[in-house]
Design an enzyme around this catalytic site. Structure first.
Site, PDB file in Angstrom:
ATOM      1  N   ASP A  12       0.844  -1.196   0.000  1.00  0.00           N
ATOM      2  CA  ASP A  12       0.000   0.000   0.000  1.00  0.00           C
ATOM      3  C   ASP A  12       0.880   1.246   0.000  1.00  0.00           C
ATOM      4  O   ASP A  12       1.960   1.256   0.605  1.00  0.00           O
ATOM      5  CB  ASP A  12      -0.912  -0.002   1.235  1.00  0.00           C
ATOM      6  CG  ASP A  12      -2.054   0.972   1.105  1.00  0.00           C
ATOM      7  OD1 ASP A  12      -2.326   1.441  -0.021  1.00  0.00           O
ATOM      8  OD2 ASP A  12      -2.689   1.282   2.133  1.00  0.00           O
ATOM      9  N   GLY A  15       0.065   5.323  -4.575  1.00  0.00           N
ATOM     10  CA  GLY A  15      -0.546   6.592  -4.955  1.00  0.00           C
ATOM     11  C   GLY A  15      -0.032   7.749  -4.124  1.00  0.00           C
ATOM     12  O   GLY A  15       0.266   8.832  -4.645  1.00  0.00           O
ATOM     13  N   ARG A  16       0.083   7.539  -2.801  1.00  0.00           N
ATOM     14  CA  ARG A  16       0.582   8.605  -1.922  1.00  0.00           C
ATOM     15  C   ARG A  16       2.038   8.933  -2.227  1.00  0.00           C
ATOM     16  O   ARG A  16       2.456  10.090  -2.183  1.00  0.00           O
ATOM     17  CB  ARG A  16       0.419   8.177  -0.460  1.00  0.00           C
ATOM     18  CG  ARG A  16      -0.995   8.358   0.079  1.00  0.00           C
ATOM     19  CD  ARG A  16      -1.138   7.766   1.459  1.00  0.00           C
ATOM     20  NE  ARG A  16      -1.221   6.312   1.410  1.00  0.00           N
ATOM     21  CZ  ARG A  16      -1.085   5.518   2.473  1.00  0.00           C
ATOM     22  NH1 ARG A  16      -0.813   6.062   3.656  1.00  0.00           N
ATOM     23  NH2 ARG A  16      -1.213   4.226   2.365  1.00  0.00           N
ATOM     24  N   ARG A  25      -0.386   8.875 -10.327  1.00  0.00           N
ATOM     25  CA  ARG A  25      -0.464   7.601  -9.612  1.00  0.00           C
ATOM     26  C   ARG A  25       0.257   6.496 -10.376  1.00  0.00           C
ATOM     27  O   ARG A  25       0.823   5.581  -9.787  1.00  0.00           O
ATOM     28  CB  ARG A  25      -1.924   7.215  -9.386  1.00  0.00           C
ATOM     29  CG  ARG A  25      -2.637   8.063  -8.358  1.00  0.00           C
ATOM     30  CD  ARG A  25      -4.110   7.672  -8.253  1.00  0.00           C
ATOM     31  NE  ARG A  25      -4.271   6.284  -7.886  1.00  0.00           N
ATOM     32  CZ  ARG A  25      -4.264   5.837  -6.632  1.00  0.00           C
ATOM     33  NH1 ARG A  25      -4.070   6.692  -5.631  1.00  0.00           N
ATOM     34  NH2 ARG A  25      -4.448   4.568  -6.368  1.00  0.00           N
ATOM     35  N   HIS A  29       2.746   3.337  -9.126  1.00  0.00           N
ATOM     36  CA  HIS A  29       2.584   1.903  -9.395  1.00  0.00           C
ATOM     37  C   HIS A  29       3.845   1.338 -10.058  1.00  0.00           C
ATOM     38  O   HIS A  29       4.271   0.220  -9.751  1.00  0.00           O
ATOM     39  CB  HIS A  29       1.370   1.672 -10.287  1.00  0.00           C
ATOM     40  CG  HIS A  29       0.067   1.977  -9.616  1.00  0.00           C
ATOM     41  ND1 HIS A  29      -0.259   1.478  -8.376  1.00  0.00           N
ATOM     42  CD2 HIS A  29      -0.997   2.727 -10.014  1.00  0.00           C
ATOM     43  CE1 HIS A  29      -1.467   1.898  -8.026  1.00  0.00           C
ATOM     44  NE2 HIS A  29      -1.935   2.663  -8.999  1.00  0.00           N
ATOM     45  N   TRP A  61     -11.483  -3.365  -8.741  1.00  0.00           N
ATOM     46  CA  TRP A  61     -12.198  -3.220 -10.011  1.00  0.00           C
ATOM     47  C   TRP A  61     -13.081  -1.975 -10.002  1.00  0.00           C
ATOM     48  O   TRP A  61     -13.534  -1.515 -11.064  1.00  0.00           O
ATOM     49  CB  TRP A  61     -13.052  -4.453 -10.284  1.00  0.00           C
ATOM     50  CG  TRP A  61     -12.271  -5.682 -10.639  1.00  0.00           C
ATOM     51  CD1 TRP A  61     -12.134  -6.813  -9.887  1.00  0.00           C
ATOM     52  CD2 TRP A  61     -11.509  -5.918 -11.834  1.00  0.00           C
ATOM     53  NE1 TRP A  61     -11.333  -7.741 -10.528  1.00  0.00           N
ATOM     54  CE2 TRP A  61     -10.946  -7.211 -11.735  1.00  0.00           C
ATOM     55  CE3 TRP A  61     -11.252  -5.158 -12.982  1.00  0.00           C
ATOM     56  CZ2 TRP A  61     -10.131  -7.762 -12.728  1.00  0.00           C
ATOM     57  CZ3 TRP A  61     -10.442  -5.706 -13.979  1.00  0.00           C
ATOM     58  CH2 TRP A  61      -9.902  -6.989 -13.841  1.00  0.00           C
ATOM     59  N   LEU A 123      11.931 -20.183  -3.918  1.00  0.00           N
ATOM     60  CA  LEU A 123      10.805 -19.381  -3.436  1.00  0.00           C
ATOM     61  C   LEU A 123       9.595 -19.534  -4.350  1.00  0.00           C
ATOM     62  O   LEU A 123       9.732 -19.532  -5.580  1.00  0.00           O
ATOM     63  CB  LEU A 123      11.219 -17.906  -3.386  1.00  0.00           C
ATOM     64  CG  LEU A 123      10.118 -16.885  -3.093  1.00  0.00           C
ATOM     65  CD1 LEU A 123       9.655 -16.993  -1.639  1.00  0.00           C
ATOM     66  CD2 LEU A 123      10.598 -15.476  -3.400  1.00  0.00           C
ATOM     67  N   ARG A 180       2.043  -4.965   6.237  1.00  0.00           N
ATOM     68  CA  ARG A 180       1.287  -3.951   5.502  1.00  0.00           C
ATOM     69  C   ARG A 180       2.082  -2.655   5.500  1.00  0.00           C
ATOM     70  O   ARG A 180       2.440  -2.134   6.554  1.00  0.00           O
ATOM     71  CB  ARG A 180      -0.085  -3.705   6.125  1.00  0.00           C
ATOM     72  CG  ARG A 180      -0.817  -2.604   5.345  1.00  0.00           C
ATOM     73  CD  ARG A 180      -2.261  -2.459   5.663  1.00  0.00           C
ATOM     74  NE  ARG A 180      -2.853  -1.539   4.682  1.00  0.00           N
ATOM     75  CZ  ARG A 180      -4.054  -1.674   4.147  1.00  0.00           C
ATOM     76  NH1 ARG A 180      -4.808  -2.695   4.496  1.00  0.00           N
ATOM     77  NH2 ARG A 180      -4.505  -0.802   3.267  1.00  0.00           N
ATOM     78  N   SER A 188      -7.825  -5.513   4.931  1.00  0.00           N
ATOM     79  CA  SER A 188      -8.328  -5.263   3.575  1.00  0.00           C
ATOM     80  C   SER A 188      -8.681  -6.534   2.797  1.00  0.00           C
ATOM     81  O   SER A 188      -8.323  -6.668   1.620  1.00  0.00           O
ATOM     82  CB  SER A 188      -7.310  -4.423   2.787  1.00  0.00           C
ATOM     83  OG  SER A 188      -7.162  -3.144   3.361  1.00  0.00           O
TER      84      SER A 188
END
Length: 234
Positions: A12, A15-16, A25, A29, A61, A123, A180, A188
């Site tokens: 998370d 965007g910030r 944004r 990403h 979505w 992994l 997180r 979430s």
């Protein structure tokens, strides 16, 4: 350190991170994919067996169509570009979620990556895409109900272990540690069933800034936890 066998990450803050830099944004990403690459490599080096990263939730979505399209294109680009690195590092790729809902190009590239890394033994990288924990449990309940139609006696044999065999993660151990980034204190809809006894680690660090040092801090914090699973240690 005691290295968790399975780590889950709610990525998370993209965007910030972009907004703080006066960028779109999409830039956040893209920076987030660089962080993901470093964490995958670091988990392999540390001896983590399974890494599940929350790439795109079922609720995502509902985002603007142009952002969804960009994220799907970025997923195609990332998968195509990283297959060689995954094979060189003996990483096996898997995906969980409503994969059929993905655009055909994204779905095809993802399947290709899964097929081309299926023989790797290091992994296991699990991408949670179009994923929701509640949806997973509902789908598992439907699958069990269909089994009961053929064999009603299964009802009496149902327990937590049996029900777990109907989940997306039926061959994957539950995560010992869930990280997180971004500072929000919520799960979430991520691995709701599997996270029953996961240790949660919340950091204010935004995902594009999360690196190997930050990962080691999370694992060190995990090592200080007293994991009793509802029991008492004398």
């Amino acid at each position: 350190m005691n290295i968790p066998e399975h780590i889950g990450i709610i990525m998370d803050g993209n965007g910030r991170w972009a907004r703080e830099r006066g960028q779109l944004r999409t830039a956040g990403h893209r920076a987030g994919t660089d962080a993901a690459r470093e964490i995958v490599r670091s988990c392999g080096e540390l001896g983590v067996k399974y890494l599940t990263i929350y790439v795109f939730s079922a609720e995502n979505w509902g985002r603007p169509r142009i952002e969804i399209s960009m994220l799907m294109d970025l997923l195609v680009e990332m998968t195509r570009r990283e297959i060689k690195n995954l094979n060189e590092n003996n990483v096996r790729l898997k995906a969980i979620g409503d994969i059929e809902r993905l655009p055909s190009k994204t779905k095809a590239e993802l399947k290709k990556g899964i097929d081309e890394t299926s023989g790797n033994t290091g992994l296991t990288l699990i991408l949670a895409i179009s994923y929701g924990g509640r949806m997973e449990i509902v789908n598992a309940a439907k699958a069990f109900a269909r089994s009961v139609l053929d064999n009603p006696k299964l009802i009496e044999k149902l327990d937590e272990k049996t029900f777990g065999g109907y989940l997306y993660t039926k061959d994957i151990p539950d995560p010992e540690l869930i990280i997180r980034t971004g500072g929000d204190y919520r799960i979430s809809n991520f691995l709701l069933w599997q996270a029953a006894y996961s240790e949660l680690y919340i950091t204010d660090t935004l995902w594009p800034d999360f690196n190997k040092d930050a990962l080691i801090c999370a694992i060190e914090n995990y090592n200080r936890r007293d994991r009793r699973f509802g029991k008492v240690k004398e």
